[in-house]
Design an enzyme around this catalytic site. Sequence first.
Site, mmCIF file in Angstrom:
data_model
loop_
_atom_site.group_PDB
_atom_site.id
_atom_site.type_symbol
_atom_site.label_atom_id
_atom_site.label_comp_id
_atom_site.label_asym_id
_atom_site.label_seq_id
_atom_site.Cartn_x
_atom_site.Cartn_y
_atom_site.Cartn_z
ATOM 1 N N GLU A 165 -38.443 -53.073 -23.898
ATOM 2 C CA GLU A 165 -39.140 -54.237 -24.474
ATOM 3 C C GLU A 165 -38.223 -55.169 -25.256
ATOM 4 O O GLU A 165 -38.476 -55.485 -26.423
ATOM 5 C CB GLU A 165 -40.321 -53.771 -25.346
ATOM 6 C CG GLU A 165 -41.404 -53.105 -24.526
ATOM 7 C CD GLU A 165 -42.732 -52.935 -25.261
ATOM 8 O OE1 GLU A 165 -42.770 -53.149 -26.474
ATOM 9 O OE2 GLU A 165 -43.733 -52.600 -24.593
ATOM 10 N N GLU A 374 -44.783 -48.023 -19.047
ATOM 11 C CA GLU A 374 -45.811 -47.768 -20.075
ATOM 12 C C GLU A 374 -47.100 -48.455 -19.669
ATOM 13 O O GLU A 374 -47.085 -49.508 -19.028
ATOM 14 C CB GLU A 374 -45.402 -48.291 -21.464
ATOM 15 C CG GLU A 374 -44.331 -47.480 -22.139
ATOM 16 C CD GLU A 374 -43.948 -47.996 -23.517
ATOM 17 O OE1 GLU A 374 -44.824 -48.519 -24.237
ATOM 18 O OE2 GLU A 374 -42.758 -47.883 -23.868
HETATM 19 C C1 BG6 Z 1 -44.713 -50.427 -26.627
HETATM 20 C C2 BG6 Z 1 -43.518 -49.617 -27.060
HETATM 21 O O1 BG6 Z 1 -44.641 -51.632 -27.310
HETATM 22 O O2 BG6 Z 1 -45.980 -49.978 -26.879
HETATM 23 C C3 BG6 Z 1 -43.828 -48.250 -27.619
HETATM 24 O O3 BG6 Z 1 -42.538 -49.543 -26.078
HETATM 25 C C4 BG6 Z 1 -45.134 -48.308 -28.377
HETATM 26 O O4 BG6 Z 1 -42.750 -47.850 -28.406
HETATM 27 C C5 BG6 Z 1 -46.242 -48.678 -27.407
HETATM 28 O O5 BG6 Z 1 -45.457 -47.174 -29.087
HETATM 29 C C6 BG6 Z 1 -47.615 -48.731 -28.041
HETATM 30 O O6 BG6 Z 1 -47.582 -49.571 -29.142
HETATM 31 P P1 BG6 Z 1 -48.073 -49.113 -30.576
HETATM 32 O O7 BG6 Z 1 -47.743 -50.264 -31.450
HETATM 33 O O8 BG6 Z 1 -49.503 -48.862 -30.439
HETATM 34 O O9 BG6 Z 1 -47.284 -47.894 -30.915
#
Ligand code: BG6
Length: 484
Positions: A165, A374
Site C-alpha cells: 500500500e 488483501e
Molecule cells: C490495509 C493494510 O490497509 O488494510 C493492513 O495493508 C491493514 O495492514 C488492513 O490492517 C485493514 O486495515 P485496518 O485499518 O482495519 O487495520
Amino acid sequence: MYHPQNQPFPKDFLWGASTSAYQVEGASLEDGKGPSCQDVKQVPAGTSDLKVCADQYHRYKEDIKLMAEMGFKTYRFSIAWSRILPNGTGEINQKGIDYYNNVINECLKYGIEPLVTMFHFDMPAALDERGSWGNPESVKWFVDFAAILFENFGDRVRYWLTINEQNVLTLSGPVIGTLHLPEGCTNVLKEIYQQNHHMLVAQAKAMCLCHEMLPEAKIGPAPNISLVYPATCKPEDILAAQNFNAIRNWLYLDMAVYGIYNAIVWSYLKDHDATPTFAPGDEEAMKNAHPDFIGFNYYNTATVEAADFDALTETANATLGDQQSGREIPGVFRQIHNPNLPKTQFGWEIDPVGFRATTREMYSRYHLPLLVTENGLGAYDTLTEDGRVHDEYRIKYYQDHLAEIQKSITDGTEFLGYCPWSAVDLISTHEGMVKRYGFIYVDRDEFDLKTLDRFKKDSFYWYKRVITSNGEDLSDLKPEEVYD
Ligand code: BG6
C-alpha cells in the site's frame, strides 16, 4: 454483463490469506530486532501497542498448522526490515534470518507457497532518524535490504511483493503512523511526493534485482486499489472521479507497469510546486522494471463529487482520511458516502460488485495477472463459552466477494490467487485489537493478553471447504461441517 455460466477458478489458484509482521508477530524487540516506526509511534488512544500482537513470533508453527488445515496454498506474510537489519542498514541479525527461514520452511512442509511482502508499513526507526523515505539514500537502503532477502530466502520463495500500500503511505501516512517530515518543511505535499518518488524508484530497482538474482521468481507491487465512482453523471463529478482515480490508483500502477508518471497527477503536483526531483538514472530504472503480476488490496470502492477550489480554505479542508474513507482535496475531489452501499461496524463501505469493476478496469489497463493480497471484513467478534466464533457476517462478505471474482474471471480477467486479510486476528493499523479480521481467533483483548490461544471461527471451516472445492462451493456453512 450477465454470463449464463461462470468460468471456474483456475486450477492452480493460490488460495491463502495475509498478515503483516508488525501487526501479528509481537516480540517487537526480541532476539536482536531493532525498533521500527511502529514500535516508537504514539498508538491511538484506547488501542493496544504492538509489543505482543498475536504473538505469532512464538506461535508460527501452530498458526501455519491451522492454515494447512484450512488447505492454504499460500501464506502472505511480511518480513520486518528491522528484524533482519536492526539499524536498517549494516549488520545482519542472524536470529532474524533464522526466524524467517523457520517460517518459510514450516510453510513448505505443508506445501504452502510463501508469499513475501518486503515492506509493510514498518520502516526501521534508525532510518526514520536519517530522514526515512525522504532521504535519497532510502532507495539504496531498500535495494540492499532486498538483496539480503533474495540471497537468504530466494532459494525457496518464488513470489515477492515489494511495498504494501504505497498509495496509503502517501495519502494517509499519519493515520498509519509512517509519515516522517523533516523539521521546517514548508511544502508538505512536495516532501510527501518526493518520498513517494523514492519508493517508486526503490520498488523498480528491487523488481529488476529480483529478476537478475532469481530468474524463476515472480514479483509485483501491492497497492490498495479501489475504483472511484462519480457521485452523479454530472460531467464535473466524472472529472472528480478521474482525478481521484489517478491520485489514488493509477499513479502507482502506471509507474509500476509502464514506468511513467500519470499525467493528471503530474499536473496536480505541478500546480502545487510539488513535482519530485529525479536523481540521475531514476527515469531509466523506472522504465526498466516490469512486474510479473499485480498484487493489490481491495476493501471497497470510493465515491466522489466535484469540490470547488477556494484558496482560503484549501489547506484547512484538505483531509487525509484513512485507507478507505474521508478524503478531500479542494479543487480536485471530495469523497462522499455512497448511499447504495452498506457499511461495516467500523464504517467502511462494502462493495463486492465494485470488486469486479475494479479488477476489470485494472486488467484492461495493465494486462497482467492479478493477485488479491488483501480483502476482508473488520468486525467485533465474540468468543462463545464453548470456544466458537459465529462470524456468519464474514462468511457472507467473502461469499459475495468471491462470487464477483468469479464473474470477473468469466469477463476475462486473469487471477493468480486470493489472500484475504487476515489469516489470524491481529492488531489493526489504527483501530486496535477489537477490529478483528482473521479466520483464526486469538484469545486476547485490547489490553488484557489473556491466553493468546487460537480458536477456529465458523469462517475457518467455511473457507476450508471453499478451498477444497477450488471455489466451486461458496454456499452457506452447514452445521455438520463445523467443529472437530
Ligand atoms: C490495509 C493494510 O490497509 O488494510 C493492513 O495493508 C491493514 O495492514 C488492513 O490492517 C485493514 O486495515 P485496518 O485499518 O482495519 O487495520
